[in-house]
Scaffold this motif. Structure first.
Motif, short mmCIF file in Angstrom:
data_model
loop_
_atom_site.label_atom_id
_atom_site.label_comp_id
_atom_site.label_asym_id
_atom_site.label_seq_id
_atom_site.Cartn_x
_atom_site.Cartn_y
_atom_site.Cartn_z
N ILE A 98 0.84 -1.19 0.00
CA ILE A 98 0.00 0.00 0.00
C ILE A 98 0.88 1.24 0.00
CG2 ILE A 98 -1.72 1.26 1.35
CD1 ILE A 98 -2.62 -1.53 2.39
N PHE A 105 0.93 1.49 -5.89
CA PHE A 105 0.46 0.24 -5.28
C PHE A 105 1.17 -0.93 -5.95
CE2 PHE A 105 -3.40 0.08 -2.49
CZ PHE A 105 -3.26 1.36 -2.03
N CYS A 107 2.39 -5.47 -5.27
CA CYS A 107 2.35 -6.59 -4.34
C CYS A 107 3.73 -7.17 -4.19
CB CYS A 107 1.32 -7.64 -4.73
SG CYS A 107 1.45 -8.30 -6.36
N ALA A 189 0.88 4.14 4.70
CA ALA A 189 1.48 3.24 3.72
C ALA A 189 2.09 2.05 4.45
CB ALA A 189 2.54 3.97 2.91
N VAL B 135 -8.67 -0.28 -6.72
CA VAL B 135 -8.07 0.08 -5.42
C VAL B 135 -9.11 -0.03 -4.30
CG1 VAL B 135 -7.04 1.97 -4.10
CG2 VAL B 135 -6.29 1.54 -6.45
N ILE B 139 -9.29 -2.18 -0.78
CA ILE B 139 -9.38 -1.45 0.49
C ILE B 139 -10.36 -0.30 0.33
CG2 ILE B 139 -8.07 -0.19 2.25
CD1 ILE B 139 -5.62 -1.70 1.29
N GLU B 142 -9.88 3.76 -0.05
CA GLU B 142 -8.45 4.05 -0.14
C GLU B 142 -8.13 5.09 -1.21
OE1 GLU B 142 -6.25 3.25 1.95
OE2 GLU B 142 -4.35 3.59 0.95
N VAL B 217 -7.86 -1.30 6.15
CA VAL B 217 -6.62 -2.04 5.91
C VAL B 217 -6.61 -3.30 6.78
CG1 VAL B 217 -4.10 -1.99 6.27
CG2 VAL B 217 -5.24 -0.07 5.15
#
Ligand SMILES: Cc1cc2nc3c(=O)[nH]c(=O)nc-3n(C[C@H](O)[C@H](O)[C@H](O)COP(=O)(O)OP(=O)(O)OC[C@H]3O[C@@H](n4cnc5c(N)ncnc54)[C@H](O)[C@@H]3O)c2cc1C
Ligand SMILES: Cc1cc2nc3c(=O)[nH]c(=O)nc-3n(C[C@H](O)[C@H](O)[C@H](O)COP(=O)(O)OP(=O)(O)OC[C@H]3O[C@@H](n4cnc5c(N)ncnc54)[C@H](O)[C@@H]3O)c2cc1C
Ligand code: HEM
Ligand code: HEM
Lengths: 223, 223
Positions: A98, A105, A107, A189, B135, B139, B142, B217
């Motif tokens: 995040i 963004f 992963c 974040a 997004v 979440i 967000e 989150v």
């Protein structure tokens, strides 16, 4: 976002395994290839069948410099395989990253793509030996505890194998990387870590009253 | 191992999505398709590029009867997509199924394969809207907390979408199924359940001192 040098680029085992997008996440060493392959038994195999690049989820195992997978001798994939180059992909999702901007963004993940030609194992004894390695690779000693395999079962089973030489990996770890000027933006974040969880084994209600769970069943792990 | 009737077979939305192997695990209803798609954000996309049926792991999201995924406008997949039918596979590994015979080893799983032609979204406003849904689907709320997106970021982003109409699912649950005569074999049988585990979020060390973690989150889940 470090840039790789031309030197490092040349480590890709072939032109077509040369990572271009987010190339700073690329790894081509066999140690990383093997570590990712050994983290999970699940692959996704890309194989052209009837004009469609089918993606088939499949269990696999590794022995040395090759991966192996199994299915039905009558299955379409094991016929199509021998006539084309395929893509064998293994991926692990390790976290949701995040950032302070949507664009950053991401992963955390580990993935490997193997390219090349798969081969079928034809010899029945060799097939039985490979299946033993498959079973015992998941649960040590299990093959020897089971009802012995019948020749017709080996016959009904196809096993494909493929070299892990032509491989590329991508590995992302760590916190988000935001644009410098965005670090003053007041949003939270961080990383939400994700992993596989192995839950306590559930005995078959039809187990005989006096069988006990082998210790190696309890030790099964993945990730 | 029940046999499906011809009637049930005809439920497949097309000839090529008609499940043949272990056909008793097949599901073709859109409710099951959507449930599996909604269980994980990770897909594996099969797309023919340079003569290889590449399998690319990719995040995706669903809106109604379509799936969406994103990447670089300069990425090779988003160019190759428009000229071929592709296979979009989502799979979840739910357990390792330990039988009394090696032949009846299995795993519990849910998987869906979508076939068809993907389309690229060209309109920049529509792209921004879709990315917001992506997004906020992970979440909630967000997007609104983040540093607002720049037009050049939307431009750099490609979004593909595909119908979920031509779909097949396979779902396996429950204990092992052994041959009748093997239930007297004295080895332990059962299931080792596997699932995704979401761990506590790790704040970025560079977070501003006064930012706090949004509740959503903490609520992130998958599986
Ligand atoms: C869990 C997960 C989620 C992801 N989500 C997204 C997403 O939402 N959007 C997105 O754009 N990308 C995502 N990726 C990355 C994606 O898999 C591709 O790496 C990326 O899209 C670039 O693809 P490309 O074909 O354009 O790469 P290129 O760099 O053009 O590919 C060239 C060569 O690099 C190698 N390569 C490419 N990708 C990989 C890989 N993943 N692993 C190992 N070798 C590789 C192959 O050998 C390939 O032939 C995700 C990856 C993982 C593992
Ligand atoms: C986690 C996991 C592990 C697996 N491990 C193995 C393994 O080790 N060995 C093995 O043989 N199989 C395994 N499978 C099943 C595998 O994905 C295929 O379903 C099976 O191999 C038959 O493939 P086929 O192309 O011969 O099927 P066919 O029945 O000939 O395919 C016909 C049509 O059925 C549909 N279909 C096929 N497979 C799937 C699927 N998985 N999900 C949704 N639709 C499908 C497609 O529309 C396809 O076009 C696994 C599946 C999962 C999810
Ligand atoms: C070691 C653990 C094993 C696991 C996790 C496993 C898992 C699976 C799975 C998931 C399938 C696909 C079923 C489907 O299409 O839905 C499959 C198919 C098959 N397995 Fe295994 N298997 C294992 C071991 C074996 C062994 C040892 C043999 C042979 C002795 C075998 C023979 C077969 C055959 C022949 C098929 C194809 C069935 C068909 O499509 O008709 N498996 N296996
Ligand atoms: C919502 C959560 C998001 C996640 C989990 C995510 C994840 C990813 C991942 C994993 C990649 C691949 C990186 C690689 O190749 O290794 C990627 C690429 C990319 N993402 Fe996202 N992303 C998200 C949102 C967004 C948004 C909102 C935008 C645009 C505003 C965006 C723009 C891009 C672009 C342009 C690329 C391609 C980068 C390149 O190949 O050069 N992403 N994303």
């Amino acid at each position: 976002m470090t840039d790789q040098t031309d030197e490092e680029y040349r480590e890709a085992p072939s032109d077509r395994t040369h990572v271009k997008r987010y190339h700073w996440l690329a790894r081509y060493d066999q140690e990383t290839v093997k570590a990712i392959l050994d983290a999970t038994p699940l692959a996704h195999v890309g194989c052209m069948m009837n004009g469609v690049p089918f993606v088939t989820p499949t269990f696999f195992w590794r022995e040395g410099d090759r991966v192996y997978w199994h299915g039905s001798s009558a299955g379409r994939m094991f016929h199509a395989l021998e006539h084309q180059d395929i893509c064998f992909t293994v991926s692990m999702l390790d976290g949701l990253v995040i950032a302070r901007s949507a664009y950053n963004f991401n992963c955390n993940f580990r993935s490997v793509m193997l390219l090349g030609r798969a081969e079928l194992i034809k010899d029945e004894d060799e097939k039985a030996e490979k299946l033993r390695n498959f079973v015992n690779g998941l649960i040590p000693g299990e093959w020897e505890r089971l009802r012995p395999v019948y020749p017709k079962e080996i016959k009904a089973t196809a096993i494909a194998s493929m070299s892990i030489a032509e491989a590329s990996c991508k590995v992302r770890t760590g916190p988000p990387i935001d644009d410098d000027e965005d670090y003053t933006h007041p949003s939270w974040a961080g990383v939400i870590p994700i992993r596989y969880q192995v839950l306590p084994p559930e005995p078959d209600p039809r187990n005989l009253p006096d069988v006990s769970m082998p210790e190696d069943v309890l030790k099964f792990r993945l990730g």
